[in-house]
Enzyme design. Structure first.
Site, PDB file in Angstrom:
ATOM      1  N   SER A  48       0.675  -1.143  -0.070  1.00 41.84           N
ATOM      2  CA  SER A  48       0.018  -0.077  -0.075  1.00 41.84           C
ATOM      3  C   SER A  48       0.805   1.342  -0.118  1.00 41.84           C
ATOM      4  O   SER A  48       0.297   2.497  -0.345  1.00 41.84           O
ATOM      5  CB  SER A  48      -0.957   0.048   1.320  1.00 41.84           C
ATOM      6  N   LYS A 102       1.344   4.444   7.000  1.00 39.59           N
ATOM      7  CA  LYS A 102       0.638   5.128   5.843  1.00 39.59           C
ATOM      8  C   LYS A 102       1.265   6.748   6.030  1.00 39.59           C
ATOM      9  O   LYS A 102       1.812   7.010   6.969  1.00 39.59           O
ATOM     10  CB  LYS A 102      -0.853   5.267   5.836  1.00 39.59           C
TER      11      LYS A 102
END
Length: 206
Positions: A48, A102
């Site tokens: 991701s 993230k």
């Protein structure tokens, strides 16, 4: 006489354990406490954050960047710097508690739009080139091979909240799905890759 002395003398291993067990236990406790509160490492589980991070990469995490906590708890001793746009942060997912990594793309007060994978913050596009964005002076390469993922059509980040998004915009389970993250629950800031998948040891700052 020798038999009596032998019975009275403990086995050398037992004698060593009696002498060293407490100092070793204290040392291990201090090491675990430092790992929990000062610095840690994180193995990237998915793609991701490609191309910045690859699955299997290992990163150093500064656990003091956003404040110092009591070891093994969420109790904060003092607040550090608030997470900034562009930081790569480690936190627990609001959806299920899974530890995630993230990029912080927006902080409290920011007005956010995201279309076709590219962000605009406070009406200012971050796009620099094809699959590139600029966070302050930090240039970030994106992966848009799977498209840009869900759009954001204009939200303002409330006080105490963050928006986190993966650099692999079309293949990231991030704030577009599980919502905003509480800024004071972010564990730490990823500062460098120290083990690159397939290449071994290296030091690449994030």
């Amino acid at each position: 006489m020798n038999e009596t002395a032998s019975l009275a003398s403990p086995h050398p291993v037992l004698a060593w354990l009696r002498r060293e067990a407490l100092p070793l236990g204290v040392m291990l406790l201090l090491l675990f406490a430092a790992r929990d509160s000062l610095a840690n490492h994180y193995q990237v589980p998915s793609g991701s954050m490609q191309p910045t991070l690859q699955p299997g990469d290992r990163v150093v995490v500064d656990m003091r960047a956003y404040g110092l906590r009591v070891p093994f708890t969420d109790v904060q001793l003092w607040a550090g710097q608030a997470p900034q746009r562009g930081d790569v942060a480690v936190f627990d997912s609001p959806a299920d508690g899974t530890r995630l990594i993230k990029r912080v793309v927006a902080v409290a007060g920011d007005r956010v739009q995201l279309h076709d994978g590219y962000l605009s913050i406070n009406e200012q596009p971050l796009r620099q080139d094809v699959a590139q964005e600029l966070f302050g002076n930090k240039q970030v390469q994106l992966d848009l091979e799977d498209g840009g993922g869900p759009d954001i059509n204009g939200i303002t980040i409330p006080a105490g909240k963050l928006l986190v998004v993966g650099d692999h915009r079309g293949n990231s389970f991030d704030g577009r799905f599980f919502g905003l993250v509480d800024a004071d629950t972010v564990y730490g800031k990823a500062v460098a890759v120290y083990w690159r998948r397939g290449d071994g040891p290296e030091w690449q700052r994030l």
